[in-house]
Design a protein around this motif. Structure first.
Motif, mmCIF file in Angstrom:
data_model
loop_
_atom_site.group_PDB
_atom_site.id
_atom_site.type_symbol
_atom_site.label_atom_id
_atom_site.label_comp_id
_atom_site.label_asym_id
_atom_site.label_seq_id
_atom_site.Cartn_x
_atom_site.Cartn_y
_atom_site.Cartn_z
ATOM 1 N N ILE A 121 4.085 10.276 -7.104
ATOM 2 C CA ILE A 121 4.997 10.581 -8.210
ATOM 3 C C ILE A 121 4.204 10.949 -9.451
ATOM 4 N N LYS A 122 3.186 10.152 -9.776
ATOM 5 C CA LYS A 122 2.375 10.415 -10.966
ATOM 6 C C LYS A 122 1.643 11.748 -10.875
ATOM 7 N N ALA A 123 1.256 12.132 -9.657
ATOM 8 C CA ALA A 123 0.529 13.391 -9.455
ATOM 9 C C ALA A 123 1.473 14.581 -9.322
ATOM 10 N N GLN A 178 0.836 -1.204 0.000
ATOM 11 C CA GLN A 178 0.000 0.000 0.000
ATOM 12 C C GLN A 178 0.873 1.258 0.000
ATOM 13 N N ALA A 179 1.928 1.259 0.784
ATOM 14 C CA ALA A 179 2.831 2.415 0.834
ATOM 15 C C ALA A 179 3.500 2.644 -0.521
ATOM 16 N N ILE A 180 3.889 1.571 -1.189
ATOM 17 C CA ILE A 180 4.497 1.693 -2.516
ATOM 18 C C ILE A 180 3.495 2.266 -3.505
ATOM 19 N N GLU A 181 2.258 1.761 -3.462
ATOM 20 C CA GLU A 181 1.218 2.262 -4.364
ATOM 21 C C GLU A 181 0.935 3.744 -4.121
ATOM 22 N N ARG A 197 3.550 15.133 -6.849
ATOM 23 C CA ARG A 197 3.766 15.517 -5.445
ATOM 24 C C ARG A 197 5.137 15.019 -4.984
ATOM 25 N N VAL A 198 6.170 15.570 -5.611
ATOM 26 C CA VAL A 198 7.543 15.193 -5.300
ATOM 27 C C VAL A 198 8.406 16.442 -5.244
ATOM 28 N N TYR A 199 9.564 16.312 -4.621
ATOM 29 C CA TYR A 199 10.517 17.399 -4.544
ATOM 30 C C TYR A 199 11.850 16.910 -5.097
ATOM 31 N N SER A 200 12.504 17.757 -5.846
ATOM 32 C CA SER A 200 13.825 17.399 -6.343
ATOM 33 C C SER A 200 14.838 17.557 -5.213
#
Length: 66
Positions: free
Chosen positions: A48-50, A39-42, A52-55
């Motif tokens: 990532i797809k949305a 579940q955490a991986i999903e 909601r990540v930071y470089s």
């Protein structure tokens, strides 16, 4: 292939069969992922797809490391 296997020997007298057995054993994970881990991986993939990540650069700047 023999040269590659030779490079992976733990000691010079280790047989190629032993090298291959060790490699196969190292590659197989006998412990399946838990439902919580899956579940955490999903959720992470959805983030990532949305977008909601930071470089790394964003994080470093936020922490004042630049």
């Amino acid at each position: 292939m023999r040269d590659k296997l030779s490079e992976l020997k733990v000691h010079p007298k280790e047989s190629y069969e032993d090298v291959i057995k060790r490699l196969v054993e190292d590659c197989v994970d006998d412990e399946p992922l838990s439902d919580a881990t899956i579940q955490a991986i999903e959720e992470s993939l959805a983030d990532i797809k949305a977008g909601r990540v930071y470089s790394l650069e964003d994080v470093a700047e936020e922490l004042g490391l630049h």
